[in-house]
Design an enzyme around this catalytic site. Structure first.
Site, PDB file in Angstrom:
ATOM      1  N   TYR A  42      29.014  20.386  81.402  1.00 11.77           N
ATOM      2  CA  TYR A  42      29.443  21.386  80.545  1.00 11.77           C
ATOM      3  C   TYR A  42      30.202  21.272  79.275  1.00 11.77           C
ATOM      4  O   TYR A  42      30.468  21.604  78.358  1.00 11.77           O
ATOM      5  CB  TYR A  42      30.181  22.831  81.061  1.00 11.77           C
ATOM      6  N   HIS A 100      25.455  20.157  91.620  1.00 10.10           N
ATOM      7  CA  HIS A 100      24.810  20.947  90.701  1.00 10.10           C
ATOM      8  C   HIS A 100      23.474  21.135  90.813  1.00 10.10           C
ATOM      9  O   HIS A 100      23.238  22.659  90.650  1.00 10.10           O
ATOM     10  CB  HIS A 100      25.221  20.338  89.265  1.00 10.10           C
TER      11      HIS A 100
HETATM   12  N1  LIG Z   1      25.102  26.371  88.632  1.00 12.87           N
HETATM   13  C1  LIG Z   1      24.252  26.369  87.612  1.00 12.87           C
HETATM   14  O1  LIG Z   1      23.228  25.555  87.298  1.00 12.87           O
HETATM   15  C2  LIG Z   1      24.733  27.364  86.545  1.00 12.87           C
HETATM   16  C3  LIG Z   1      23.539  27.604  85.540  1.00 12.87           C
HETATM   17  C4  LIG Z   1      23.871  28.852  84.562  1.00 12.87           C
HETATM   18  C5  LIG Z   1      25.453  29.236  84.313  1.00 12.87           C
HETATM   19  N2  LIG Z   1      26.255  28.946  85.432  1.00 12.87           N
HETATM   20  C6  LIG Z   1      27.673  29.424  85.559  1.00 12.87           C
HETATM   21  O2  LIG Z   1      27.503  30.749  85.245  1.00 12.87           O
HETATM   22  C7  LIG Z   1      28.298  31.092  84.082  1.00 12.87           C
HETATM   23  C8  LIG Z   1      27.867  32.536  83.808  1.00 12.87           C
HETATM   24  O3  LIG Z   1      26.461  32.325  83.145  1.00 12.87           O
HETATM   25  P1  LIG Z   1      26.061  32.383  81.703  1.00 12.87           P
HETATM   26  O4  LIG Z   1      27.164  31.970  80.739  1.00 12.87           O
HETATM   27  O5  LIG Z   1      24.896  31.677  81.414  1.00 12.87           O
HETATM   28  O6  LIG Z   1      25.486  34.091  81.516  1.00 12.87           O
HETATM   29  P2  LIG Z   1      26.418  35.487  81.541  1.00 12.87           P
HETATM   30  O7  LIG Z   1      27.560  35.321  82.335  1.00 12.87           O
HETATM   31  O8  LIG Z   1      25.182  36.275  82.452  1.00 12.87           O
HETATM   32  O9  LIG Z   1      26.129  35.901  80.058  1.00 12.87           O
HETATM   33  C9  LIG Z   1      27.079  35.355  79.192  1.00 12.87           C
HETATM   34  C10 LIG Z   1      26.430  36.129  77.855  1.00 12.87           C
HETATM   35  O10 LIG Z   1      26.454  37.451  77.965  1.00 12.87           O
HETATM   36  C11 LIG Z   1      27.259  38.127  77.075  1.00 12.87           C
HETATM   37  N3  LIG Z   1      28.288  38.913  77.635  1.00 12.87           N
HETATM   38  C12 LIG Z   1      29.088  38.848  78.465  1.00 12.87           C
HETATM   39  N4  LIG Z   1      29.638  39.813  78.636  1.00 12.87           N
HETATM   40  C13 LIG Z   1      29.152  41.018  78.049  1.00 12.87           C
HETATM   41  C14 LIG Z   1      29.192  42.290  78.246  1.00 12.87           C
HETATM   42  N5  LIG Z   1      30.265  42.873  78.780  1.00 12.87           N
HETATM   43  N6  LIG Z   1      28.425  42.950  77.698  1.00 12.87           N
HETATM   44  C15 LIG Z   1      27.353  42.466  76.562  1.00 12.87           C
HETATM   45  N7  LIG Z   1      27.245  41.225  76.843  1.00 12.87           N
HETATM   46  C16 LIG Z   1      28.091  40.312  77.357  1.00 12.87           C
HETATM   47  C17 LIG Z   1      27.991  36.836  76.372  1.00 12.87           C
HETATM   48  O11 LIG Z   1      28.288  36.922  75.145  1.00 12.87           O
HETATM   49  P3  LIG Z   1      29.922  37.076  74.356  1.00 12.87           P
HETATM   50  O12 LIG Z   1      30.322  35.801  74.567  1.00 12.87           O
HETATM   51  O13 LIG Z   1      29.634  37.683  73.028  1.00 12.87           O
HETATM   52  O14 LIG Z   1      30.530  38.215  75.171  1.00 12.87           O
HETATM   53  C18 LIG Z   1      27.193  35.552  76.844  1.00 12.87           C
HETATM   54  O15 LIG Z   1      26.122  35.425  75.744  1.00 12.87           O
HETATM   55  C19 LIG Z   1      28.389  29.963  83.173  1.00 12.87           C
HETATM   56  O16 LIG Z   1      29.334  29.946  82.315  1.00 12.87           O
HETATM   57  C20 LIG Z   1      28.527  28.845  84.085  1.00 12.87           C
HETATM   58  O17 LIG Z   1      29.858  28.651  84.560  1.00 12.87           O
HETATM   59  C21 LIG Z   1      25.992  28.049  86.370  1.00 12.87           C
END
Ligand SMILES: NC(=O)c1ccc[n+]([C@@H]2O[C@H](COP(=O)([O-])OP(=O)(O)OC[C@H]3O[C@@H](n4cnc5c(N)ncnc54)[C@H](OP(=O)(O)O)[C@@H]3O)[C@@H](O)[C@H]2O)c1
Length: 270
Positions: A42, A100
């Site tokens: 990341y 991962h």
């Molecule tokens: N292990 C893996 O392979 C893997 C893969 C993907 C992700 N991850 C982990 O999971 C975490 C979360 O996943 P993600 O960041 O991809 O997606 P997510 O948490 O599902 O969504 C984040 C997105 O949603 C928006 N958002 C956040 N809160 C909101 C709300 N209350 N209302 C409306 N929109 C909102 C954010 O925009 P704003 O910034 O404008 O709020 C951002 O664009 C990652 O940061 C990472 O640490 C792990």
């Protein structure tokens, strides 16, 4: 408080790079987030470490997860990559170390990196260990190789539109908690009309309802945001309690909608 177990609601840090990223992490810690989820791939390990130090909190009050990249699973790179993560974050030990992604087409033998993961824990580099993006078949292989009780979690994509019932059933059978990544389907969940109605009834955001649902299903959640408003709204999920009828209605929203499905993915269960 010492966080001996994984906090139910943590913070995803994907994309939180640079000064803006650091500011968002500090804001999240100020709001109350105590689990920061990073990964070698990341580019946020440094910001996570910096935020931990600047927060003024004791090390034991913050829970940090990192993940060994699938490009570093081989014997030569595995342990040096873990030591490099510790250096970059600036800690002696992470709370949770995950694989991962499983090695695509077994380019690195499964036994090699799973044994290395256990060894990293034995060396004290990680308090807890786990996996990510493992379907049931790989969990079975893991149990056969290292036993049932070594893993703390399997971090996988789960949100109301991808509830992964087969994997969830399997994980429950072997007593393994799941961590829901991308729990807001990258924000898309905010448009769901059923969740909207339930959120209005509770006077909270759609995201808070989605996260409360996932936690009530027994999953850890790690939503991400760079905005203070959304960080606060997501953290508020910890106070939302859904009744049985609402839980049942949200369960019907599953439509197997998977957002993260790269070429290197294993064969998914759902
Ligand atoms: N292990 C893996 O392979 C893997 C893969 C993907 C992700 N991850 C982990 O999971 C975490 C979360 O996943 P993600 O960041 O991809 O997606 P997510 O948490 O599902 O969504 C984040 C997105 O949603 C928006 N958002 C956040 N809160 C909101 C709300 N209350 N209302 C409306 N929109 C909102 C954010 O925009 P704003 O910034 O404008 O709020 C951002 O664009 C990652 O940061 C990472 O640490 C792990």
């Amino acid at each position: 408080m010492t966080t001996n177990t994984i906090p139910k609601l943590g913070l995803g840090t994907y994309g939180r790079t640079g000064d803006e990223g650091l500011a968002a992490l500090l804001k999240a810690i100020e709001i109350g987030y105590r689990h920061l989820d990073t990964a070698q791939s990341y580019g946020t390990e440094q910001n996570v470490g910096e935020a931990m130090r600047r927060s003024g909190l004791k090390r034991g009050d913050l829970f940090v997860t990192t993940k060994v990249a699938d490009t570093r699973l081989d014997k030569a790179q595995f342990m040096p990559s873990v030591r490099a993560s510790l250096d970059t974050i600036g800690v002696d030990q992470v709370d949770l170390l995950l694989i991962h992604w499983p090695s695509h087409r077994d380019a690195v033998p499964f036994e090699d990196y799973m044994t290395a993961l256990v060894e990293a824990q034995q060396k004290g580099y990680a308090r807890l260990i786990g996996v990510s993006n493992y379907p049931a078949a790989l969990l079975e292989k893991t149990v056969a190789l290292i036993g049932k009780d070594k893993l703390a979690t399997n971090q996988v994509e789960i949100h109301p539109h991808l509830q992964a019932p087969k994997l969830v059933d399997h994980a429950r059978r072997i007593g393994l908690p799941l961590t829901a990544y991308q729990p807001l389907a990258k924000g898309e969940i905010a448009n769901d009309p059923v969740l909207k109605r339930i959120a209005e009834n509770h006077g909270v955001t759609v995201a808070a309802v989605a996260l409360a649902f996932l936690m009530a299903e027994g999953h850890y959640v790690i939503p991400a945001s760079g905005s203070e408003t959304n960080l606060r709204a997501n953290f508020a999920a910890g106070t939302v309690s859904l009744d049985a009828a609402e839980m049942a209605e949200i369960r019907t929203l599953d439509r197997g909608y998977r957002r993260i499905d790269p070429e290197k993915s294993p064969a998914w269960d759902d």
